[in-house]
Scaffold this active site. Structure first.
Site, PDB file in Angstrom:
ATOM      1  N   ASP A   1      41.564  33.970  42.997  1.00  0.00           N
ATOM      2  CA  ASP A   1      40.834  34.537  44.018  1.00  0.00           C
ATOM      3  C   ASP A   1      40.487  33.729  45.147  1.00  0.00           C
ATOM      4  O   ASP A   1      40.234  34.102  46.164  1.00  0.00           O
ATOM      5  CB  ASP A   1      39.682  34.973  43.224  1.00  0.00           C
ATOM      6  CG  ASP A   1      40.217  36.440  42.491  1.00  0.00           C
ATOM      7  OD1 ASP A   1      40.924  37.266  43.122  1.00  0.00           O
ATOM      8  OD2 ASP A   1      39.662  36.581  41.310  1.00  0.00           O
TER       9      ASP A   1
ATOM     10  N   CYS B   1      40.123  26.820  36.784  1.00  0.00           N
ATOM     11  CA  CYS B   1      40.423  27.762  35.559  1.00  0.00           C
ATOM     12  C   CYS B   1      41.664  28.551  36.345  1.00  0.00           C
ATOM     13  O   CYS B   1      41.979  29.472  35.602  1.00  0.00           O
ATOM     14  CB  CYS B   1      39.376  28.489  34.938  1.00  0.00           C
ATOM     15  SG  CYS B   1      38.585  29.545  35.778  1.00  0.00           S
TER      16      CYS B   1
ATOM     17  N   HIS C   1      47.692  39.652  37.423  1.00  0.00           N
ATOM     18  CA  HIS C   1      47.265  38.959  36.298  1.00  0.00           C
ATOM     19  C   HIS C   1      48.559  39.469  35.186  1.00  0.00           C
ATOM     20  O   HIS C   1      48.461  38.822  34.305  1.00  0.00           O
ATOM     21  CB  HIS C   1      46.245  39.833  35.865  1.00  0.00           C
ATOM     22  CG  HIS C   1      44.924  39.578  36.424  1.00  0.00           C
ATOM     23  ND1 HIS C   1      44.259  40.006  37.597  1.00  0.00           N
ATOM     24  CD2 HIS C   1      43.976  38.796  35.851  1.00  0.00           C
ATOM     25  CE1 HIS C   1      43.236  39.127  37.845  1.00  0.00           C
ATOM     26  NE2 HIS C   1      42.984  38.316  36.827  1.00  0.00           N
TER      27      HIS C   1
HETATM   28  C1  PEP Z   1      40.914  33.317  39.253  1.00  0.00           C
HETATM   29  O1  PEP Z   1      40.393  34.020  40.192  1.00  0.00           O
HETATM   30  O2  PEP Z   1      41.398  32.159  39.571  1.00  0.00           O
HETATM   31  C2  PEP Z   1      40.369  33.288  38.050  1.00  0.00           C
HETATM   32  C3  PEP Z   1      40.631  32.458  37.081  1.00  0.00           C
HETATM   33  O3  PEP Z   1      40.188  34.520  37.722  1.00  0.00           O
HETATM   34  P1  PEP Z   1      41.278  35.933  37.487  1.00  0.00           P
HETATM   35  O4  PEP Z   1      42.679  35.279  37.675  1.00  0.00           O
HETATM   36  O5  PEP Z   1      41.002  36.401  36.152  1.00  0.00           O
HETATM   37  O6  PEP Z   1      40.837  36.676  38.667  1.00  0.00           O
HETATM   38 MG    MG Z   2      39.062  35.636  39.532  1.00  0.00          MG
END
Ligand code: PEP
Ligand code: MG
Length: 541
Positions: free
Chosen positions: A452, A499, A188
């Site tokens: 993920d 996303c 993140h």
């Molecule tokens: C993902 O897992 O791709 C996602 C958009 O959520 P995060 O990166 O916040 O886990």
């Molecule tokens: Mg995620």
């Protein structure tokens, strides 16, 4: 000139001085002390300074975030003024002949523990506050000047590693780029750096304290940093930097134009955001909406659990400002690398496979309902989507939906207005891909969380830098999972977007379009470059 290499997470160039960022170290003096009186005086002085500091923070927060959010600093002031707590610390200094640092740590920790063991959730939450003010007192005792950790002029920040909670607190106006010794490209912190459009290097093993204050060029294209670059290099990379700025300016022509291919296939290009402070970038980059508002950053930015009212204000602001554009708000996805002290989450062996996201929300229902109520109230002010993260089973979705209905009934009874909203889930586990047909019947949209999804499909910890070599974001299994999700969604009239970071990968845009993707939600800076690719793609060929 020194050249150090790392892994670049954003193609771009940053030129400026290096600032070594160090989290303060609390090395407590455990020895017995001689002059008890002097030690008590040191303790009193540190307490006084910490109280004063809370007053300053109160005024700043009141200006930036309003009276309610600022209230926490008043509460901190009261804690520091507590005579019982002060006496407990002084007693340790006088009777045990211990240092003011030791006495502060011992007395404050004990009080924090006492609060943590209380049943009342409000009192329980005070434990984190006590630990917070303990740090402030220790900083004054040890002379840690945390306010100058970033320096006063814009610089390239160099750190061992940065947690998301540290990154969100950085003053963006003082950041030109970031370099860390640790870190992985899908963490993140890396995502935040990309969303801030900061050229950044991770896994730069050769970072050195001696770089502090030196002129440097971070070259994201070549994954390296030049410390005290030669004049020639400075000239050529400054020119490249200017070229980037010019290219960016050219993209401005695409503002207001649709994201449609040469053969007429339309796709929505939305932006990912972390809160109201990112609203400017959504508009500046002409995103058609927000495909992922990571609401956990509202929690990470707060010293205590945000109230329903505080959350409502944040969500309403985003939804209302961007209306009639769609804003998809993901419910709190806390846990794994995004930890928050006041949540009191236990340490786990496998946090990515642990108590996180919807699992926390379905366990701590009152906590979850507060957010759902805030979201439903905000839905009256624009065009909103509500999205649940980390769903693996249909029963989880049904339980979350039932809670949403429960909140809706409560709010209507209380006289609140609720708007229309779309409901969706993140598809970010192989389990959800495999049962996507069942899930699709219950939602308006799917959003593929490829960060993920890649981690869980390939069994590659997205936080573990050692695994970068084995990590393949284009792994055929991930691409197959994406196609399966799109097909399942479309069988049930459920639209499907991406996303995760992969959505912004220009080498895959055509592939996604051919798969039938309906939406791509990317960091705001990627919206126009992506639109450019889409507009020059011809799917009829
Ligand atoms: C993902 O897992 O791709 C996602 C958009 O959520 P995060 O990166 O916040 O886990
Ligand atoms: Mg995620």
């Amino acid at each position: 000139m020194v050249v150090a290499t790392g892994k670049s997470i954003l193609n771009g160039i940053a030129i400026g001085k290096i600032k070594i960022y160090k989290a303060p170290v609390y090395d407590i003096n455990m020895n017995q002390i001689e002059d008890v009186e002097a030690e008590v005086a040191r303790f009193d002085a540190a307490i006084e300074k910490a109280i004063k500091q809370q007053g300053i923070l109160y005024e700043k927060a009141k200006k930036d975030a309003g009276e309610e959010s600022a209230g926490i600093f008043e509460a901190h002031q009261l804690m520091l003024e507590d005579e019982d707590l002060q006496d407990a610390a002084k007693e340790i200094i006088t009777s045990q002949k211990r240092s003011a640092e030791y006495a502060t740590k011992t007395a404050f920790d004990e009080y924090a523990q006492m609060f943590a063991e209380m049943d009342d959730p409000y009192m329980k939450a005070r434990s984190a506050d006590l630990l917070d003010v303990e740090t402030d007192v220790l900083d004054f005792l040890m002379g840690n000047d945390t306010s100058s950790m970033q320096g006063t002029e814009p610089s390239i920040l160099v750190a061992e590693d940065l947690a998301p909670s540290e990154t969100v607190k950085l003053d963006k106006s003082l950041l030109l780029g970031m370099i860390t010794r640790e870190g992985s490209s899908n963490s993140h912190t890396a995502i935040l750096a990309r969303s801030m459009n900061l050229p950044s290097l991770i896994q730069c093993k050769d970072i050195d304290d001696s770089w502090d204050g030196k002129m440097a060029i971070l070259d994201g294209y070549n994954s390296c940093v030049y410390i005290e670059p030669t004049d020639d290099l400075m000239q050529s990379l400054s020119a490249k930097h200017a070229e980037d700025v010019k290219k960016l300016a050219l993209l401005q022509e695409l503002k207001g134009k649709p994201s449609v291919t040469l053969d007429g296939t339309s796709v929505h290009v939305y932006a990912n955001i972390g809160g109201p402070s990112d609203l400017g970038s959504v508009n500046e980059n002409d995103a058609e909406g927000v495909g992922l508002f990571r609401s956990e950053f509202v929690y990470l930015n707060s010293k205590e659990e945000p109230t329903e009212e505080q959350q409502f204000t944040a969500y309403k602001r985003v939804v209302e400002t961007l209306a009639p554009k769609l804003v998809i708000i993901r419910t709190c996805d806390i846990g794994a690398d995004k930890t928050i002290d006041y949540m009191h989450l236990d340490k786990e062996e496998n946090p990515a496979l642990g108590f996180r996201a919807i699992r926390i929300c379905l366990t701590r229902k009152e906590f979850f309902k507060k957010q759902l109520r805030a979201l439903l109230r905000a839905s009256a002010f624009g065009n909103m989507g509500i999205m649940f993260p980390m769903i693996i089973s249909k029963w989880e979705l049904m339980e979350a939906k039932a809670l949403l209905e429960e909140c809706k009934a409560e709010l209507i009874k209380e006289g609140h207005k609720i708007g229309k909203y779309q409901l969706g889930i993140m598809i970010e586990t192989p389990a959800s891909v495999l049962v996507a047909d069942d899930l699709a019947e219950e939602v308006d949209f799917f959003s593929l969380g490829t960060n993920d999804l890649t981690q869980y499909t390939c069994a590659i910890d997205r936080q573990n830098a050692k695994l970068e070599r084995f990590s393949d974001t284009h792994h055929p299994a991930v691409l197959k999972a994406i196609q399966m999700t799109i097909d399942a969604g479309h069988r049930h009239n459920t639209w499907v977007g991406i996303c995760g970071e992969l959505g912004a990968d220009p080498t895959l845009t055509e592939t996604f379009l051919r798969m039938g993707i309906d939406e791509l939600s990317v960091n705001a800076k990627s919206v126009l470059p992506l639109r450019k690719i889409i507009r020059s793609t011809d799917l009829s060929k």
